[in-house]
Structures are given as C-alpha cells and as structure tokens.
Design a protein around this motif. Sequence first.
Motif, PDB file in Angstrom:
ATOM      1  N   ILE A   9       8.114  12.433   9.583  1.00 31.38           N
ATOM      2  CA  ILE A   9       8.315  10.987   9.627  1.00 31.38           C
ATOM      3  C   ILE A   9       7.203  10.269   8.866  1.00 31.38           C
ATOM      4  CG2 ILE A   9       8.326   8.973  11.160  1.00 31.38           C
ATOM      5  CD1 ILE A   9       9.597  10.835  13.288  1.00 31.38           C
ATOM      6  N   ALA A  10       5.967  10.611   9.176  1.00 28.39           N
ATOM      7  CA  ALA A  10       4.820   9.855   8.656  1.00 28.39           C
ATOM      8  C   ALA A  10       4.586  10.053   7.162  1.00 28.39           C
ATOM      9  CB  ALA A  10       3.559  10.234   9.432  1.00 28.39           C
ATOM     10  N   LEU A  11       4.628  11.297   6.679  1.00 27.50           N
ATOM     11  CA  LEU A  11       4.291  11.533   5.274  1.00 27.50           C
ATOM     12  C   LEU A  11       5.324  10.956   4.297  1.00 27.50           C
ATOM     13  CD1 LEU A  11       2.651  15.087   5.157  1.00 27.50           C
ATOM     14  CD2 LEU A  11       1.566  12.859   4.940  1.00 27.50           C
ATOM     15  N   PRO A  12       6.632  11.207   4.487  1.00 26.85           N
ATOM     16  CA  PRO A  12       7.588  10.584   3.564  1.00 26.85           C
ATOM     17  C   PRO A  12       7.517   9.061   3.597  1.00 26.85           C
ATOM     18  CG  PRO A  12       8.637  12.375   4.759  1.00 26.85           C
ATOM     19  CD  PRO A  12       7.305  12.150   5.403  1.00 26.85           C
ATOM     20  N   ALA A  13       7.280   8.499   4.782  1.00 27.09           N
ATOM     21  CA  ALA A  13       7.170   7.041   4.876  1.00 27.09           C
ATOM     22  C   ALA A  13       5.969   6.538   4.084  1.00 27.09           C
ATOM     23  CB  ALA A  13       7.057   6.624   6.336  1.00 27.09           C
ATOM     24  N   ALA A  14       4.831   7.216   4.223  1.00 21.14           N
ATOM     25  CA  ALA A  14       3.624   6.812   3.499  1.00 21.14           C
ATOM     26  C   ALA A  14       3.824   6.934   1.991  1.00 21.14           C
ATOM     27  CB  ALA A  14       2.433   7.658   3.947  1.00 21.14           C
ATOM     28  N   LEU A  15       4.414   8.032   1.559  1.00 21.03           N
ATOM     29  CA  LEU A  15       4.635   8.240   0.127  1.00 21.03           C
ATOM     30  C   LEU A  15       5.595   7.202  -0.436  1.00 21.03           C
ATOM     31  CD1 LEU A  15       4.916  12.134   0.186  1.00 21.03           C
ATOM     32  CD2 LEU A  15       3.149  10.832  -0.996  1.00 21.03           C
ATOM     33  N   ALA A  16       6.676   6.946   0.278  1.00 19.35           N
ATOM     34  CA  ALA A  16       7.669   5.988  -0.208  1.00 19.35           C
ATOM     35  C   ALA A  16       7.089   4.589  -0.299  1.00 19.35           C
ATOM     36  CB  ALA A  16       8.895   6.000   0.706  1.00 19.35           C
ATOM     37  N   CYS A  17       6.307   4.202   0.697  1.00 13.06           N
ATOM     38  CA  CYS A  17       5.725   2.854   0.680  1.00 13.06           C
ATOM     39  C   CYS A  17       4.761   2.682  -0.488  1.00 13.06           C
ATOM     40  CB  CYS A  17       5.009   2.581   2.003  1.00 13.06           C
ATOM     41  SG  CYS A  17       6.128   2.285   3.386  1.00 13.06           S
ATOM     42  N   VAL A  18       3.934   3.680  -0.722  1.00 15.31           N
ATOM     43  CA  VAL A  18       2.950   3.577  -1.806  1.00 15.31           C
ATOM     44  C   VAL A  18       3.627   3.621  -3.170  1.00 15.31           C
ATOM     45  CG1 VAL A  18       1.047   4.776  -2.957  1.00 15.31           C
ATOM     46  CG2 VAL A  18       1.021   4.490  -0.478  1.00 15.31           C
ATOM     47  N   LEU A  19       4.549   4.573  -3.346  1.00 16.64           N
ATOM     48  CA  LEU A  19       5.099   4.821  -4.673  1.00 16.64           C
ATOM     49  C   LEU A  19       6.260   3.912  -5.049  1.00 16.64           C
ATOM     50  CD1 LEU A  19       4.965   8.724  -4.598  1.00 16.64           C
ATOM     51  CD2 LEU A  19       3.421   7.173  -5.793  1.00 16.64           C
ATOM     52  N   THR A  20       6.926   3.320  -4.070  1.00 20.76           N
ATOM     53  CA  THR A  20       8.063   2.456  -4.404  1.00 20.76           C
ATOM     54  C   THR A  20       7.863   1.006  -3.986  1.00 20.76           C
ATOM     55  OG1 THR A  20       9.301   2.832  -2.342  1.00 20.76           O
ATOM     56  CG2 THR A  20       9.597   4.434  -4.110  1.00 20.76           C
ATOM     57  N   ARG A  21       6.918   0.766  -3.062  1.00 24.98           N
ATOM     58  CA  ARG A  21       6.707  -0.605  -2.589  1.00 24.98           C
ATOM     59  C   ARG A  21       5.300  -1.114  -2.884  1.00 24.98           C
ATOM     60  NH1 ARG A  21      10.217  -2.097   1.485  1.00 24.98           N
ATOM     61  NH2 ARG A  21       9.285  -4.160   1.184  1.00 24.98           N
ATOM     62  N   GLY A  43       2.576  -0.537  -1.437  1.00 23.92           N
ATOM     63  CA  GLY A  43       1.906  -0.948  -0.211  1.00 23.92           C
ATOM     64  C   GLY A  43       1.615   0.251   0.660  1.00 23.92           C
ATOM     65  N   THR A  44       0.734   0.080   1.634  1.00 23.17           N
ATOM     66  CA  THR A  44       0.317   1.201   2.474  1.00 23.17           C
ATOM     67  C   THR A  44       0.589   0.945   3.942  1.00 23.17           C
ATOM     68  OG1 THR A  44      -1.929   0.350   2.820  1.00 23.17           O
ATOM     69  CG2 THR A  44      -1.553   1.711   0.864  1.00 23.17           C
ATOM     70  N   ILE A  45       0.809   2.020   4.657  1.00 24.38           N
ATOM     71  CA  ILE A  45       0.912   1.983   6.111  1.00 24.38           C
ATOM     72  C   ILE A  45      -0.484   2.181   6.685  1.00 24.38           C
ATOM     73  CG2 ILE A  45       1.886   3.114   8.146  1.00 24.38           C
ATOM     74  CD1 ILE A  45       4.229   3.983   6.402  1.00 24.38           C
ATOM     75  N   ASP A  46      -0.862   1.331   7.598  1.00 22.67           N
ATOM     76  CA  ASP A  46      -2.185   1.422   8.227  1.00 22.67           C
ATOM     77  C   ASP A  46      -2.089   2.353   9.432  1.00 22.67           C
ATOM     78  OD1 ASP A  46      -4.642   1.115   9.339  1.00 22.67           O
ATOM     79  OD2 ASP A  46      -4.431  -1.002   9.839  1.00 22.67           O
ATOM     80  N   PHE A  47      -2.540   3.606   9.248  1.00 24.81           N
ATOM     81  CA  PHE A  47      -2.489   4.587  10.338  1.00 24.81           C
ATOM     82  C   PHE A  47      -3.728   4.527  11.225  1.00 24.81           C
ATOM     83  CE2 PHE A  47       0.404   6.514   7.225  1.00 24.81           C
ATOM     84  CZ  PHE A  47       1.451   6.891   8.039  1.00 24.81           C
ATOM     85  N   TRP A  48      -4.653   3.630  10.920  1.00 25.47           N
ATOM     86  CA  TRP A  48      -5.937   3.644  11.611  1.00 25.47           C
ATOM     87  C   TRP A  48      -6.090   2.504  12.603  1.00 25.47           C
ATOM     88  CZ3 TRP A  48      -4.875   4.200   6.516  1.00 25.47           C
ATOM     89  CH2 TRP A  48      -5.041   5.494   5.991  1.00 25.47           C
ATOM     90  N   GLY A  49      -5.300   1.487  12.477  1.00 26.24           N
ATOM     91  CA  GLY A  49      -5.385   0.349  13.385  1.00 26.24           C
ATOM     92  C   GLY A  49      -4.215   0.323  14.344  1.00 26.24           C
ATOM     93  N   GLU A  50      -3.727  -0.864  14.612  1.00 24.34           N
ATOM     94  CA  GLU A  50      -2.618  -1.039  15.543  1.00 24.34           C
ATOM     95  C   GLU A  50      -1.379  -1.584  14.843  1.00 24.34           C
ATOM     96  OE1 GLU A  50      -4.062  -3.521  18.654  1.00 24.34           O
ATOM     97  OE2 GLU A  50      -5.482  -2.010  19.421  1.00 24.34           O
ATOM     98  N   LYS A  51      -1.334  -1.449  13.520  1.00 29.02           N
ATOM     99  CA  LYS A  51      -0.220  -1.996  12.757  1.00 29.02           C
ATOM    100  C   LYS A  51       0.953  -1.030  12.634  1.00 29.02           C
ATOM    101  CE  LYS A  51      -3.270  -4.991  10.063  1.00 29.02           C
ATOM    102  NZ  LYS A  51      -3.781  -5.354   8.709  1.00 29.02           N
ATOM    103  N   ALA A  52       0.737   0.236  12.983  1.00 31.07           N
ATOM    104  CA  ALA A  52       1.809   1.232  12.952  1.00 31.07           C
ATOM    105  C   ALA A  52       1.964   1.826  14.335  1.00 31.07           C
ATOM    106  CB  ALA A  52       1.493   2.321  11.928  1.00 31.07           C
TER     107      ALA A  52
END
Length: 217
Positions: free
Chosen positions: A28-40, A42-51
């Motif tokens: 779940i996490a890796l494809p989502a991170a790759l897709a967001c960076v490479l197609t949008r 933007g990044t998913i914040d895995f370190w705070g409370e945003k995800a």
Amino acid sequence: MLSRFALQYPGVNRAAVVSQWSMNYMSIALPAALACVLTRQGTIDFWGEKAVLFHAEGEPLALGLNAPLMPLSSAGRAAYWSRLVHEHLAPLFVTLAAAGGLAPKILWANMVAIWDGAFSRMDPDLSREGFAEAHQWLEQVTVNDGRLRLRGLQRMVESPAPLICPRLPLRKHCCLHYQLHEPVEGQVPVLCESCPKLHRLPVDVQVGYLHSIYQDD
C-alpha cells in the motif's frame, strides 16, 4: 496491530506472520509514495500525522491523507526516497524484526520486491518521465549501517517458462509466505514466482508451477 493480524494465522510461525504484514503494508505505502511523487509532484508525509493507515483487524487496507500532498520538485526526489527508506522503513523494520524474531534482511528483501513490483505495474518499460531515474536510485542504497546493499536482494533472471514470462525476479531470501499455508502432501508449497525455493526445484516442476500461477491470474 500485529497481534490482531496474527489471529488470522493461529499456530503459524510468528516470523512468517510479521513478514506478511510488512508485505501487506508496503504493498500500500510504497506504490502510493511512488505514484504521488512521480505523477503528482507531491509527497506523503509518513513522519507526522498527515497520513493514516486504515486497517481491518490489523491488516493494512489503505492510506488516508488528511492534508494536501507536500510539493516536491524533481531535484528533491532522491532526498525523499532516502528519507522514506532510512527514516520510515528502517525504524519500522527494527520494530518488526524484534516482534517477529526474524532477520531484517527478509524485511528489506520484501521492500525491494514491492519497489520493483510497483514499477512493473506502473511503467514496466521505465519510459515515463522520472521513472527510470527513481528505479535506478535503489542501485547504490545500503542499510543496516552499510552492511546490506538493497539491490543485491533481488535480481532478474531468465525464466524456465519463457512463453508465459520471459524473465522473472529472483529474491535472495524467502519471505516465508509459504508457512502461512498448511502443507499438502505431494504438492509444491505456496511460493511466489520470485522465491529462491521455487528456483531450486527441478525445471519441469518450476514450469508447471509457473503455469498454475499465471492460469490463476
């Protein structure tokens, strides 16, 4: 969460259960991170409370984002991949390895398998902008204080059944998934196509098993 997930597999080796949980999470996490960076861009914040990770009885189901993606330029991608590996996955794997009593190299091999699998689904030819560069970034990455080179954990090899799949990924370490299934006398254990245990079987057995995998698909 792991304890609840383990209830699905009573009596199964804890290491296999934890390895499977890691595969489910990273699928779940890796494809989502790759897709967001490479197609949008933007990044998913895995370190705070945003995800937020949604799960059912401990089994990862989806990521929820309660804030917009953080903008990222192409120049910042390598730094983001590095942070994802070293600041998110590395500490997570320390916890998982301790909980499951398994070697971290199995978890890192899982990560490489999911990483490669995400690219094979999103852009198998690596022809889209930024995809080849992102995939190649993993080549020189080391973890465990530099003792473990990630790309060495999986490589592509010639397939024994080229008519259905010309090449196959080959993992260095088994993910232990087969232990989640009761063995059946006279049948090959439930293995993935990249499992080193499968690649050590006689060629005719490998071919038959690969046919069964692709027919099920």
